[in-house]
Design a protein around this motif. Structure first.
Motif, PDB file in Angstrom:
ATOM      1  N   VAL C 140       0.843  -1.202   0.000  1.00  0.00           N
ATOM      2  CA  VAL C 140       0.000   0.000   0.000  1.00  0.00           C
ATOM      3  C   VAL C 140       0.875   1.246   0.000  1.00  0.00           C
ATOM      4  CG1 VAL C 140      -1.580   1.351   1.413  1.00  0.00           C
ATOM      5  CG2 VAL C 140      -2.016  -1.064   1.024  1.00  0.00           C
ATOM      6  N   ILE C 141       1.894   1.240   0.848  1.00  0.00           N
ATOM      7  CA  ILE C 141       2.779   2.406   0.913  1.00  0.00           C
ATOM      8  C   ILE C 141       3.424   2.630  -0.459  1.00  0.00           C
ATOM      9  CG2 ILE C 141       4.893   3.334   1.952  1.00  0.00           C
ATOM     10  CD1 ILE C 141       2.761   3.352   4.002  1.00  0.00           C
ATOM     11  N   ARG C 142       3.863   1.538  -1.069  1.00  0.00           N
ATOM     12  CA  ARG C 142       4.514   1.680  -2.370  1.00  0.00           C
ATOM     13  C   ARG C 142       3.541   2.256  -3.409  1.00  0.00           C
ATOM     14  NH1 ARG C 142       4.955  -1.652  -6.840  1.00  0.00           N
ATOM     15  NH2 ARG C 142       3.770  -3.283  -5.818  1.00  0.00           N
ATOM     16  N   PHE C 207      10.004  10.954  -6.667  1.00  0.00           N
ATOM     17  CA  PHE C 207      10.307  10.236  -7.915  1.00  0.00           C
ATOM     18  C   PHE C 207      11.422   9.237  -7.691  1.00  0.00           C
ATOM     19  CE2 PHE C 207       8.348  13.929 -10.179  1.00  0.00           C
ATOM     20  CZ  PHE C 207       7.344  13.179 -10.760  1.00  0.00           C
ATOM     21  N   TRP C 208      12.443   9.680  -6.944  1.00  0.00           N
ATOM     22  CA  TRP C 208      13.581   8.820  -6.675  1.00  0.00           C
ATOM     23  C   TRP C 208      13.135   7.574  -5.902  1.00  0.00           C
ATOM     24  CZ3 TRP C 208      15.696   7.538  -1.858  1.00  0.00           C
ATOM     25  CH2 TRP C 208      16.923   6.852  -1.899  1.00  0.00           C
ATOM     26  N   LEU C 209      12.325   7.829  -4.865  1.00  0.00           N
ATOM     27  CA  LEU C 209      11.854   6.743  -4.008  1.00  0.00           C
ATOM     28  C   LEU C 209      11.039   5.740  -4.816  1.00  0.00           C
ATOM     29  CD1 LEU C 209      12.024   6.201  -0.953  1.00  0.00           C
ATOM     30  CD2 LEU C 209       9.738   7.167  -0.749  1.00  0.00           C
ATOM     31  N   GLU C 210      10.162   6.284  -5.645  1.00  0.00           N
ATOM     32  CA  GLU C 210       9.285   5.433  -6.437  1.00  0.00           C
ATOM     33  C   GLU C 210      10.107   4.569  -7.392  1.00  0.00           C
ATOM     34  OE1 GLU C 210       5.224   6.268  -8.845  1.00  0.00           O
ATOM     35  OE2 GLU C 210       6.408   7.972  -8.197  1.00  0.00           O
ATOM     36  N   ALA C 211      11.055   5.231  -8.053  1.00  0.00           N
ATOM     37  CA  ALA C 211      11.896   4.507  -9.009  1.00  0.00           C
ATOM     38  C   ALA C 211      12.666   3.402  -8.291  1.00  0.00           C
ATOM     39  CB  ALA C 211      12.866   5.477  -9.681  1.00  0.00           C
ATOM     40  N   ARG C 212      13.193   3.742  -7.116  1.00  0.00           N
ATOM     41  CA  ARG C 212      13.993   2.801  -6.360  1.00  0.00           C
ATOM     42  C   ARG C 212      13.179   1.585  -5.933  1.00  0.00           C
ATOM     43  NH1 ARG C 212      18.559   2.627  -2.598  1.00  0.00           N
ATOM     44  NH2 ARG C 212      17.613   1.399  -0.961  1.00  0.00           N
ATOM     45  N   ILE C 213      12.010   1.872  -5.367  1.00  0.00           N
ATOM     46  CA  ILE C 213      11.177   0.773  -4.876  1.00  0.00           C
ATOM     47  C   ILE C 213      10.658  -0.062  -6.038  1.00  0.00           C
ATOM     48  CG2 ILE C 213       9.024   0.211  -3.721  1.00  0.00           C
ATOM     49  CD1 ILE C 213       9.539   2.464  -1.830  1.00  0.00           C
ATOM     50  N   ARG C 215      12.010  -0.504  -8.892  1.00  0.00           N
ATOM     51  CA  ARG C 215      13.078  -1.285  -9.477  1.00  0.00           C
ATOM     52  C   ARG C 215      13.239  -2.588  -8.693  1.00  0.00           C
ATOM     53  NH1 ARG C 215      17.770   2.248  -9.381  1.00  0.00           N
ATOM     54  NH2 ARG C 215      18.261   1.214  -7.433  1.00  0.00           N
ATOM     55  N   ARG C 216      13.195  -2.457  -7.369  1.00  0.00           N
ATOM     56  CA  ARG C 216      13.399  -3.624  -6.541  1.00  0.00           C
ATOM     57  C   ARG C 216      12.237  -4.601  -6.674  1.00  0.00           C
ATOM     58  NH1 ARG C 216      14.384  -2.099  -0.648  1.00  0.00           N
ATOM     59  NH2 ARG C 216      12.188  -2.612  -0.551  1.00  0.00           N
ATOM     60  N   VAL C 217      11.045  -4.067  -6.777  1.00  0.00           N
ATOM     61  CA  VAL C 217       9.886  -4.948  -6.826  1.00  0.00           C
ATOM     62  C   VAL C 217       9.772  -5.634  -8.174  1.00  0.00           C
ATOM     63  CG1 VAL C 217       7.373  -5.000  -6.787  1.00  0.00           C
ATOM     64  CG2 VAL C 217       8.620  -3.714  -5.077  1.00  0.00           C
ATOM     65  N   ILE C 218      10.018  -4.875  -9.222  1.00  0.00           N
ATOM     66  CA  ILE C 218       9.802  -5.435 -10.559  1.00  0.00           C
ATOM     67  C   ILE C 218      10.967  -6.326 -10.966  1.00  0.00           C
ATOM     68  CG2 ILE C 218       9.595  -4.852 -12.995  1.00  0.00           C
ATOM     69  CD1 ILE C 218       8.064  -2.317 -11.959  1.00  0.00           C
ATOM     70  N   ALA C 219      12.203  -5.885 -10.679  1.00  0.00           N
ATOM     71  CA  ALA C 219      13.372  -6.640 -11.134  1.00  0.00           C
ATOM     72  C   ALA C 219      13.474  -7.989 -10.422  1.00  0.00           C
ATOM     73  CB  ALA C 219      14.634  -5.841 -10.889  1.00  0.00           C
TER      74      ALA C 219
END
Lengths: 266, 276, 219, 222
Positions: C140-142, C207-213, C215-219
């Motif tokens: 949810v947070i993500r 934006f940075w946080l979203e990209a970071r999270i 990346r980790r979730v999708i990759a």
């Protein structure tokens, strides 16, 4: 716009090429469709058949080649050496001869079935509301949906929605209809009603290009079947030639897979 | 100078936290509370030159100088809470600080609700106009023209009375912030702004675009400091009044008047009876 | 026409204001998220009374302007014997106001989770609390990072109202400087610029946080 | 402490006119903001960078700075640039500009959530861009974004308290005025809080009513 004089195919595709990035999805495809001809495009997924259809409708731009609809060039001006996009007006002028039906129906959910059918008549052909409604009712009756004119898309089954979509295209009186996998999004028991409408259209002499996975439909209705693989036309011929004659191995395998998938009783 | 610095909000809050617990629980005497915690908290607004304002980023003005003396006399540290003016009197009532140190015009209505110190400045109303504006040379010239005043101020009330006495009343616009009103003189939306003479005289002396329209109009009024009207606050009020009298006697008051008003100001030495 | 020569003197003061603004906004986001999660659970509860309470809470804190909430908390509550220090009142009001919005943002996140996940988590033996804490909440947070970042920016701006209770944050400092130097536009423009920088940084962080999270979730 | 409702009753006409002005400012500003926001949204989605970047900057600046400061600059700073606005005009225009940025982002997300296929269907039938926008995109977008729209309208309604600083006699201006005149702070603040609560609640109710009506036949998940 540049008239073609040698013969009069309704759709004439010359040397069409298209790439997405570095992958070439269409490799110099040539195709022509005569009046009243029903052409089915078959092939494995990723073979480029939907892309070809969308390029013919100019929903996608292609990198090389030309498309002529009733002799008029679509999408580009060819008078100069540099390929230049035509104006929206010219594009619409050529497209007036073309109707298209999509896999996902793409009905406008905020309008009734009748609204979907009549909207373009009013906006594009400048019919009065009354004339448009008369015509809309008639066409809906033709696809067997006279009773559903005032229903919204969400209140219709998938098969009914797709028939509305066909009616929407027919209302514009096109000289060629493009079908992009019209039954792929439907539950199996709803496929028949849509195919029936398409068969009726074919028997009335409508020129059609159909991208489909329904081999039965292709075998029964098509005049020409085109098998695409990896962006190229591998085989082209009558249904008998494609389905019964000598086949290249790629087509053989494609059809075998299709038969295996659909066989449920030995 | 640490004691002279405006307290940071964080400190106020922390101090507030400790004092509040005391304030709510005990019906104690404000003065002895102040002495025991070693701090007198003053509510004011830092938008009112020459009484309270920021000079080169530092709190300065007549109030500042006066309360510095008060701090010395009482042996406590002085802290200030800066509030938009409409919040100052509610804040006093809600015991958010010990007294109001921004000058408040002494009026009959307010005396019913609050206690006032001895007068600390003349609060007579005059007009501030754009320098060289020949359309307004005396107070009566505002008839029929747009004039600004501070919302909820006694000067606004006086302006209204004065305006109705004119043939065609002025069109009065009320501003939440005095300085917004002054900028309206420059935008031309008002021809003049009514406020107390010491304030507009100081503004005119600091900013070459402005000029005071003399004479003052309306009834003679004075500024005083304010405490809550309850027995707890009486000793504090008396202490403040004593300091005012003492400072008048030894000349310290005159010094700060000269410093901020340009000349000494003759003020009543007894509690006045307000005319409005 | 504009004269920024007094700005250097004012910078330390403005910096104090910025710190207060940032402190209040941060508190608001933290408090808002914590209360928001609780309220969100209440809002999605199966008990009618709990749901009703949450609904009432949201209506109240979303419906009344923050300025009015502040004034009531700070100036009216003492009259009935509840005396709250300025900073506590300010933090509480802005935090509770934020929580009402956060509740709705988080609720959107919870509703967008496929129900199958919860079912499969229950089937492997996690209890309700574990499902919430380890399966649902992180997702949810993500999912709601853009909404939360948006709300954070709104809160930075909303903190400009806190001066009504005597807390000197960026807007108040600018007002004081503007009126004392008699240069309203210079200082208001400066304040606008500072707010813009703060909010751009928050936005970039989002934006940075979203990209970071992601990346980790999708990759 | 006494709660003296008489103060409120005595000033009822002023309060009513303040309330009316608050509603007027909110409604007019919302309407202007929607139209302005639509154009801004179209700018944000424009293919031309010369167009897109300045509009993006506009949105970011408006959303990144407090309304209080924007309004102050508009009203008190405007005259330096020859822009003289009456308080109510400045209030409405300021609110409209402030909210247009929020509406624009909302509209943009609404446009993006309409399936591309629907637009292709219209495109191939020869619709003009205006027809597509007006008949296909906007009607659907409006349904999709109703909840967001209501939220922004509630925020907009509450921002009217700030119009006090430019002397607009709206509800907060009137009630705080009565408060400082009569010292009835608790009473006036309570009335202020309740009035805004009612306004927001009505807006929310109206919003969900509209949403229900509009989406009666539309699938929510397009």
């Amino acid at each position: 716009m540049n008239k073609q004089t040698k013969e009069s195919p309704i759709v004439d595709v010359q040397n069409m090429s298209k790439s997405f990035g570095s992958t070439q999805v269409l490799k110099s495809v040539n195709l022509s469709v005569q009046p009243s001809e029903v052409m089915c495009l078959i092939g494995p997924s990723g073979s480029g058949k939907s892309t070809l259809l969308r390029c013919i409708a100019f929903l996608e731009q292609y990198s090389g080649g030309n498309v002529f609809i009733e002799g008029e060039m679509l999408g580009y001006n060819d008078n100069t050496d540099v390929r230049k996009l035509t104006s929206t007006n010219e594009l619409n002028h050529v497209r007036r001869n073309m109707g298209m039906v999509f896999q996902q129906f793409n009905l406008w959910p905020h309008m009734t079935a009748l609204g979907n059918v009549t909207e373009a008549l009013v906006r594009v052909k400048k019919f009065s509301r009354r004339e448009a409604n008369e015509k809309g009712h008639a066409i809906l009756a033709k696809v067997g949906l006279a009773e559903r004119a005032m229903h919204y898309p969400a209140q219709l089954s998938g098969g009914q929605q797709q028939r509305v979509a066909i009616a929407r295209s027919l209302a514009m009186e096109p000289s060629v209809m493009l079908f992009d996998e019209p039954t792929s999004a439907l539950d199996p028991e709803l496929v028949g009603e849509v195919l029936q409408v398409m068969k009726d259209l074919a028997s009335e002499g409508m020129t059609m290009i159909v991208v489909t996975h329904e081999m039965g439909f292709a075998a029964q209705v098509a005049d020409t079947v085109v098998f695409l693989d990896q962006g190229e036309i591998l085989v082209k011929g009558s249904p008998q030639e494609i389905f019964q004659g000598e086949k290249p191995p790629r087509l053989e395998q494609f059809l075998k897979n299709y038969m295996d998938r659909n066989a449920f009783w030995e | 100078m640490k004691t002279n610095k405006i307290v940071t909000p964080l400190k106020i809050a922390l101090l507030g936290l400790t004092t509040v617990l005391a304030a709510t629980s005990a019906q104690a005497d404000v003065l002895s509370d102040v002495k025991s915690k070693g701090e007198l908290i003053i509510g004011t607004e830092l938008h009112f030159a020459p009484f309270d304002f920021l000079d080169n980023g530092k709190h300065a003005g007549l109030n500042k100088d006066f309360f510095t003396e008060v701090g010395k006399e009482l042996g406590v540290k002085i802290s200030y809470v800066d509030l938009p003016w409409p919040s100052v009197l509610p804040g006093l009532e809600a015991s958010k600080f010990d007294m109001v140190g921004g000058p408040v015009t002494i009026t009959k209505e307010r005396m019913k609700r609050y206690n006032f110190s001895l007068p600390i400045a003349d609060a007579s109303v005059a007009l501030l106009k754009r320098k060289g504006n020949s359309a307004v040379t005396k107070p009566e010239d505002i008839a029929g023209k747009p004039v600004g005043a501070g919302k909820g101020s006694s000067q606004a009330a006086q302006l209204e009375d004065f305006s109705t006495s004119l043939e065609t009343p002025a069109e009065i616009k009320l501003y939440v912030d005095n300085n917004s009103a002054y900028s309206e003189i420059m935008t031309g939306r008002v021809v003049a702004v009514a406020n107390s003479l010491p304030n507009i005289a100081y503004v005119a002396s600091q900013h070459k675009n402005f000029e005071v329209v003399l004479p003052p109009f309306g009834k003679k009024t004075y500024y005083g400091y304010v405490t809550r009207k309850n027995t707890d606050s009486e000793s504090l009020l008396k202490a403040i009044n004593d300091i005012i009298v003492k400072m008048k006697a030894d000349g310290r008051m005159e010094d700060i008047q000269v410093k901020w008003f340009g000349n000494p100001m003759d003020l009543p030495t007894d509690m006045i009876v307000p005319q409005i | 026409m504009l004269d920024f020569s007094t700005l250097p003197v004012a910078l330390p003061l403005l910096w104090d204001g910025v710190q207060m603004t940032l402190f209040l906004s941060l508190m608001a986001v933290v408090l808002g998220l914590m209360v928001g999660v609780l309220m969100c659970l209440a809002r999605l509860s199966s008990h009618y009374a709990v749901r009703f309470f949450a609904q009432l809470y949201i209506s109240l804190f979303r419906g009344v302007p923050l300025l009015v909430q502040l004034m009531v908390t700070y100036y009216c509550l003492p009259l009935i014997g509840i005396n709250i220090p300025a900073l506590v009142a300010a933090t509480a009001c802005i935090g509770l106001c934020a929580s009402a919005y956060m509740t709705e943002i988080l609720r959107g996140g919870f509703l967008s989770l496929p129900t199958g996940q919860k079912e499969s988590a229950t089937m492997v033996g996690l209890n309700q609390f574990q499902v919430l804490l380890f399966i649902e909440l992180p997702q949810v947070i993500r999912l709601t990072i853009p909404g939360i970042i948006n709300e954070a920016i709104l809160l930075v701006k909303a903190s400009s109202l806190i001066s009504a209770v005597g807390i000197t944050e960026l807007t108040r400092i600018s007002q004081n400087l503007a009126s004392s130097n008699f240069q309203p536009f210079e200082f208001y423009l400066t304040a606008a610029g500072i707010y813009f920088i703060i909010n751009s940084m928050i936005s970039a962080f989002g934006f940075w946080l979203e990209a970071r999270i992601n990346r980790r979730v999708i990759a | 402490m006494t709660f003296d409702i008489q103060v409120i009753i005595d000033h009822l006409p002023e309060i009513a006119s303040g309330f009316g002005l608050t509603i007027l400012c909110t409604v007019v500003a919302a309407l202007i903001a929607m139209v302005l926001g639509l154009f801004v949204a179209l700018g944000l989605m424009s293919k031309a960078a010369v167009f897109r970047y300045p509009v993006r900057l506009y949105v970011e600046i408006i959303r990144g700075t407090p309304f209080l400061i924007q309004l102050f600059l508009l009203y008190y700073g405007g005259p330096s640039f020859g822009l003289y606005l009456e308080p109510i005009e400045a209030g409405i225009i300021g609110l409209a500009i402030y909210c247009s940025a929020y509406f624009a982002e909302l509209f943009r997300s609404g446009f993006n959530s309409i399936s591309l296929g629907q637009l292709e269907a219209a495109q191939i039938m020869g619709f003009s861009k205006i027809s597509v926008l007006w008949r296909i995109q906007i009607p659907q977008m409006m349904v999709l974004i109703t909840p967001g729209l209501v939220n922004i309208c509630i925020i907009l309604g509450k921002e009217t308290t700030i119009l006090s600083i430019v002397t607009v006699p709206e509800l907060a201006f009137v009630l705080t005025g009565i408060g400082s005149e009569t010292y009835a702070y608790a009473e006036t603040l309570t009335v202020l809080a309740i009035s805004y609560l009612i306004l927001s609640e009505l807006t929310a109710r109206f919003g969900s009513w509209t949403e229900k009506r509009l989406s009666k036949y539309m699938e929510r998940s397009i």
